[in-house]
Scaffold this active site. Structure first.
Site, mmCIF file in Angstrom:
data_model
loop_
_atom_site.group_PDB
_atom_site.id
_atom_site.type_symbol
_atom_site.label_atom_id
_atom_site.label_comp_id
_atom_site.label_asym_id
_atom_site.label_seq_id
_atom_site.Cartn_x
_atom_site.Cartn_y
_atom_site.Cartn_z
ATOM 1 N N ALA A 1 -6.913 -12.147 13.427
ATOM 2 C CA ALA A 1 -8.054 -11.582 12.702
ATOM 3 C C ALA A 1 -9.027 -12.708 12.369
ATOM 4 C CB ALA A 1 -7.576 -10.866 11.454
ATOM 5 N N ALA B 1 -22.293 -30.707 6.652
ATOM 6 C CA ALA B 1 -23.678 -30.211 6.629
ATOM 7 C C ALA B 1 -24.474 -30.789 7.797
ATOM 8 C CB ALA B 1 -24.335 -30.571 5.294
ATOM 9 N N TYR C 1 0.849 -1.186 0.000
ATOM 10 C CA TYR C 1 0.000 0.000 0.000
ATOM 11 C C TYR C 1 0.895 1.250 0.000
ATOM 12 C CZ TYR C 1 -3.721 -3.321 1.183
ATOM 13 O OH TYR C 1 -4.605 -4.375 1.166
HETATM 14 P P1 FAD Z 1 -20.256 -35.496 3.186
HETATM 15 O O1 FAD Z 1 -19.063 -34.849 3.768
HETATM 16 O O2 FAD Z 1 -20.095 -36.303 1.988
HETATM 17 O O3 FAD Z 1 -20.937 -36.345 4.348
HETATM 18 C C1 FAD Z 1 -22.011 -37.234 4.113
HETATM 19 C C2 FAD Z 1 -22.067 -38.234 5.250
HETATM 20 O O4 FAD Z 1 -23.265 -38.980 5.126
HETATM 21 C C3 FAD Z 1 -20.929 -39.239 5.239
HETATM 22 O O5 FAD Z 1 -20.262 -39.234 6.475
HETATM 23 C C4 FAD Z 1 -21.616 -40.577 4.965
HETATM 24 O O6 FAD Z 1 -20.994 -41.655 5.667
HETATM 25 C C5 FAD Z 1 -23.014 -40.319 5.506
HETATM 26 N N1 FAD Z 1 -24.072 -41.164 4.914
HETATM 27 C C6 FAD Z 1 -24.395 -41.279 3.611
HETATM 28 N N2 FAD Z 1 -25.451 -42.119 3.476
HETATM 29 C C7 FAD Z 1 -25.794 -42.541 4.719
HETATM 30 C C8 FAD Z 1 -26.791 -43.382 5.244
HETATM 31 N N3 FAD Z 1 -27.714 -43.966 4.480
HETATM 32 N N4 FAD Z 1 -26.838 -43.590 6.576
HETATM 33 C C9 FAD Z 1 -25.941 -43.002 7.403
HETATM 34 N N5 FAD Z 1 -24.974 -42.179 6.951
HETATM 35 C C10 FAD Z 1 -24.903 -41.946 5.639
HETATM 36 N N6 FAD Z 1 -14.372 -28.273 0.902
HETATM 37 C C11 FAD Z 1 -13.984 -27.031 1.191
HETATM 38 O O7 FAD Z 1 -14.831 -26.150 1.303
HETATM 39 N N7 FAD Z 1 -12.677 -26.718 1.377
HETATM 40 C C12 FAD Z 1 -11.700 -27.635 1.280
HETATM 41 O O8 FAD Z 1 -10.520 -27.312 1.457
HETATM 42 C C13 FAD Z 1 -12.076 -28.948 0.971
HETATM 43 N N8 FAD Z 1 -11.137 -29.893 0.846
HETATM 44 C C14 FAD Z 1 -11.505 -31.157 0.527
HETATM 45 C C15 FAD Z 1 -10.535 -32.114 0.376
HETATM 46 C C16 FAD Z 1 -10.875 -33.404 0.075
HETATM 47 C C17 FAD Z 1 -9.792 -34.417 -0.103
HETATM 48 C C18 FAD Z 1 -12.244 -33.758 -0.090
HETATM 49 C C19 FAD Z 1 -12.631 -35.176 -0.404
HETATM 50 C C20 FAD Z 1 -13.225 -32.803 0.051
HETATM 51 C C21 FAD Z 1 -12.866 -31.500 0.348
HETATM 52 N N9 FAD Z 1 -13.814 -30.494 0.463
HETATM 53 C C22 FAD Z 1 -13.443 -29.234 0.781
HETATM 54 C C23 FAD Z 1 -15.226 -30.752 0.171
HETATM 55 C C24 FAD Z 1 -16.067 -30.920 1.442
HETATM 56 O O9 FAD Z 1 -15.458 -31.854 2.291
HETATM 57 C C25 FAD Z 1 -17.475 -31.327 1.065
HETATM 58 O O10 FAD Z 1 -18.042 -30.303 0.289
HETATM 59 C C26 FAD Z 1 -18.335 -31.553 2.291
HETATM 60 O O11 FAD Z 1 -17.792 -32.595 3.061
HETATM 61 C C27 FAD Z 1 -19.780 -31.904 1.932
HETATM 62 O O12 FAD Z 1 -20.456 -32.060 3.124
HETATM 63 P P2 FAD Z 1 -21.756 -32.981 3.289
HETATM 64 O O13 FAD Z 1 -22.067 -32.977 4.741
HETATM 65 O O14 FAD Z 1 -22.812 -32.508 2.374
HETATM 66 O O15 FAD Z 1 -21.356 -34.420 2.794
#
Ligand code: FAD
Ligand code: NAP
Ligand code: SF4
Length: 675
Positions: free
Chosen positions: A312, A386, A168
């Site tokens: 921060a 989520a 800056y």
């Molecule tokens: P998921 O994390 O997929 O969780 C779904 C869960 O539901 C799982 O634990 C599964 O076991 C469970 N499930 C499914 N069906 C059933 C059932 N019938 N009964 C019981 N349990 C069930 N995002 C970022 O923002 N920043 C990052 O730096 C980043 N890095 C990442 C690095 C890697 C290597 C990976 C793989 C992903 C990364 N992500 C990152 C993405 C992020 O992790 C996903 O967007 C996020 O986890 C999605 O969340 P979710 O809760 O929707 O689903």
């Protein structure tokens, strides 16, 4: 007291800071938003109530030419009156918390054709050539800084911080490459310092001695040909002599090619530089960068690296950070994972900042977790980000929540993310959620693949499907060949990876997989010396900028790796705005070959056949890793959607395209706040 250094008050003579934690300056975009002052009042006063000692606001421009178009400025009495909304809210909420305004003159980095600088030299990260100031123009800029400080005092601030770093305006006078002037503000270092010294001197005269004056110095600017150590010390001593109360150390110019706050940077990596400067000065010094837990802050203070610690992003992630540290509840701290996804990436895209792990940040007037009026029995299926956010917030609000996951641990895909070298901070998010599950009495049922039958009947009033995503298997001839593996199996270590590897898909996960398979040795938090070696920093000898003449030494991977995408855009363009370049550079230095505009023809014993620029070639690889995005896992939802049960779909199960943890947690949090 577990953190005696962190909670020791600091006496500045005319005033006292109640502890050693400062909320560092961060522009959030609220400064320019409708009702921004009311929203900033809520945002900052929540942090004041949360126990921090002093707050530095986001940067405010001292005049029109110092900021980008529409950038908040403080140059009139009317603007000062608006700032009173913020200062009075903070002082009302926590009378012993100090709040200082940061005066930020962007100089050559202002996104406007009216930008000004010591010389008409375009920054490599700016679109605009700044207008060279004449000597009268320099005088005006100094006076505008001073009037801004005077107005800040009138607005009720306890002090100001003048930013003299980052590329800056003030810093652009200090460095030869941006200051080619021939008048008394250019040439010798004495002349180049004059602008900064005049600002401090005249500001002190104008505001009196009972007003906190902080100068932010680039203690290591990470520029080839940047400031030498002697220049840093000389400037700091002169600033001290002119009556500054505090020196705050900064470690970058925005154009620098060294990551200084990304998650791959080891915690507290730069504080020894502050410690060295501290030994040269009598006034207290502030350190910063990747200090995200109380024990890290305490360690920095205990070893004498600084008098105060500035955080921060960690205070964006958890406004009650200091309160929790004081009460021994550090396991309840929602730790900043240094992803930049919802804070800096937003700021630089001109979107209001927030926080990936805490969507309430900067939205305190809009998102609140109030006690539920009608308590419900809620089943949440899926304990990924989520499901975790939804379950813990709904339970905090008083609902009776049962959280299921098929896996034997919570976290979903975060359990993969945490295994990537440089992403170890994801462990902290999982620790936080585990504690929230306990604290809010969520009934956790792991190792259970939930079926529709188990949810029907009278057990639950509401079902939330957070079953996430499954990897997409692209339709390529030979996709079921034994060479082909999914990223999940590679990250979990379930399948061997050969010496020659093609990675199909260059999104965030493709990059992460390449990071993992191109690292030799174990994953785990990177050592500060390894980090310094890989990014070409010399902490010991401090050549100019800390980096001049230091070649990065990166262990090239023994594997031959190709990272591929179909799009014609440069590989990695879609990665985070402020962190993408670190990932691209890191892989390039390891020798990973990145190809765009690839057409996948087929897979067979010879390897992966691709077509590019109308030529067909074979990548003779042993392993092909599929990182080609994901699809929603909705089978449970599809079975339940026609039942009488109220069913909500969230996270990746709701929408797989453009899904990331930021989107998943945000959506879940807003819905859980309403249920
Ligand atoms: P998921 O994390 O997929 O969780 C779904 C869960 O539901 C799982 O634990 C599964 O076991 C469970 N499930 C499914 N069906 C059933 C059932 N019938 N009964 C019981 N349990 C069930 N995002 C970022 O923002 N920043 C990052 O730096 C980043 N890095 C990442 C690095 C890697 C290597 C990976 C793989 C992903 C990364 N992500 C990152 C993405 C992020 O992790 C996903 O967007 C996020 O986890 C999605 O969340 P979710 O809760 O929707 O689903
Ligand atoms: P992604 O970012 O959508 O990338 C998927 C990749 O697969 C793209 O490179 C895409 O590029 C390719 N692809 C898509 N369909 C294909 C097909 N049919 N055949 C071949 N290639 C195909 O998804 P992701 O890498 O799986 O990441 C998932 C989410 O996690 C993303 O939102 C990401 O932002 C997030 N994440 C973030 C980080 C981070 O550091 N911030 C790290 C990891 C993950 P082409 O179409 O050009 O081939
Ligand atoms: Fe930290 Fe990421 Fe939140 Fe920014 S978005 S404060 S880097 S956790």
């Amino acid at each position: 007291m577990k953190y005696p250094n962190l909670f020791e008050p600091l006496n500045l003579g005319f005033t006292q800071i109640r502890n050693r934690a400062i909320m560092g300056s961060m522009h959030t975009g609220l400064e320019e938003t409708e009702n921004g002052f009311e929203r900033m009042a809520a945002y900052y006063s929540e942090r004041a109530a949360g126990g921090v000692g002093m707050i530095i606001t986001g940067g405010i421009a001292p005049n029109e030419e110092s900021g980008s178009e529409n950038h908040a400025k403080l140059s009139t009495e009317a603007e000062a009156d608006q700032h009173k909304i913020v200062t009075s809210a903070v002082h009302q909420k926590a009378p012993d918390v100090k709040i200082c305004l940061q005066i930020l003159h962007a100089g050559p980095l202002a996104r406007t054709t009216a930008s000004v600088a010591p010389s008409a030299i375009k920054s490599p990260i700016s679109k605009f050539i700044p207008n060279e100031l004449n000597t009268a123009g320099v005088e005006k800029q100094i006076n505008d800084h001073v009037s801004c400080a005077v107005l800040a005092k009138k607005a009720g601030y306890d002090g100001v911080e003048i930013i003299g770093s980052a590329g800056y305006l003030v810093s652009s006078f200090l460095v030869q490459k941006t200051n080619q002037r021939k008048d008394e503000y250019g040439g010798s270092y004495e002349n180049r310092m004059r602008f900064a010294l005049e600002i401090i001197n005249r500001t002190r005269q104008a505001v009196g001695t009972d007003f906190i004056l902080i100068f932010r110095i680039a203690a290591m600017d990470m520029l080839q040909g940047g400031m030498s150590w002697e220049e840093v010390v000389t400037l700091a001593k002169r600033i001290e002599a002119l009556g500054a109360n505090l020196i705050s150390t900064h470690f970058t110019w925005h154009e620098s090619k060294v990551p200084t706050i990304a998650t791959m940077v080891p915690r507290a990596a730069f504080t020894s530089v502050t410690g060295r400067l501290r030994r040269e000065l009598d006034i207290p010094v502030i350190t910063s960068n990747r200090i995200n837990m109380p024990d890290v802050a305490e360690g920095v203070l205990a070893r004498g690296d600084a008098d105060l610690v500035s955080m921060a992003r960690p205070l964006l992630a958890d406004s009650d950070f200091m309160l929790k540290a004081r009460e021994g509840r550090e396991d309840e701290i929602n730790t900043c994972i240094a992803c930049n996804q919802a804070c800096l990436d937003h700021t630089f895209s001109r979107i209001t900042s927030s926080c990936l792990v805490n969507p309430r940040a900067c939205h305190e007037t809009q998102l609140n977790y109030l006690p539920a009026k009608l308590k419900k029995r809620i089943a949440v299926v899926g304990a990924g980000p989520a499901g975790l956010a939804y379950a813990t917030i709904a339970a905090e609000r008083g609902h009776q929540v049962t959280l299921f996951d098929a896996a034997d641990e919570i976290g979903g895909q975060f359990n993969l993310a945490k295994k990537i070298p440089g992403k170890e901070e994801f462990y902290e998010t999982l620790r936080y959620f585990r504690r929230m599950i306990e604290l809010h009495s969520v009934d956790l049922k792991l190792g259970q693949v939930v079926t529709a039958e188990e949810l029907m009947g009278d057990l639950f009033d509401q079902v939330v499907i957070a079953t996430g995503v499954v990897p997409r298997k692209p339709e390529i001839e030979g996709i079921n060949h034994e060479k082909v593996v999914l990223y999940i199996d590679v990250i979990k270590g379930n399948k061997p990876v050969g010496d020659k590897v093609a990675v199909i898909g260059a999104g965030g996960i493709g990059f992460d997989v390449c990071e993992l398979i191109s690292h030799s040795g174990s994953s785990g938090a990177v050592d500060r010396n390894v980090f310094a070696r890989e990014w070409g920093i010399d902490f010991n000898n401090h050549p100019r900028g800390g980096v001049t003449g230091v070649e990065p030494v990166v262990a090239k991977t023994d594997r031959e790796i190709w990272l591929l995408q179909r799009k014609v855009t440069p590989v990695g363009r879609g990665l985070g705005l402020t962190t993408g370049w670190t990932h691209r550079l890191s892989l390039a230095r390891r020798g990973v070959k990145m190809l765009n505009a690839v057409e996948y023809v087929k897979i067979d014993d010879a390897g992966l056949h691709i077509r590019r620029e109308e030529k067909t070639e074979i990548l003779h690889v042993d392993t092909i890793v599929i990182c080609a995005g994901q699809q929603s896992e909705r089978s449970l939802f599809d079975t339940l959607r026609d039942s009488d049960l109220p069913v909500e779909l969230i996270g990746g199960a709701y929408k797989a395209a453009e899904l990331d943890a930021k989107t998943a947690i945000k959506q879940a949090s807003y819905l859980a706040a309403e249920v």
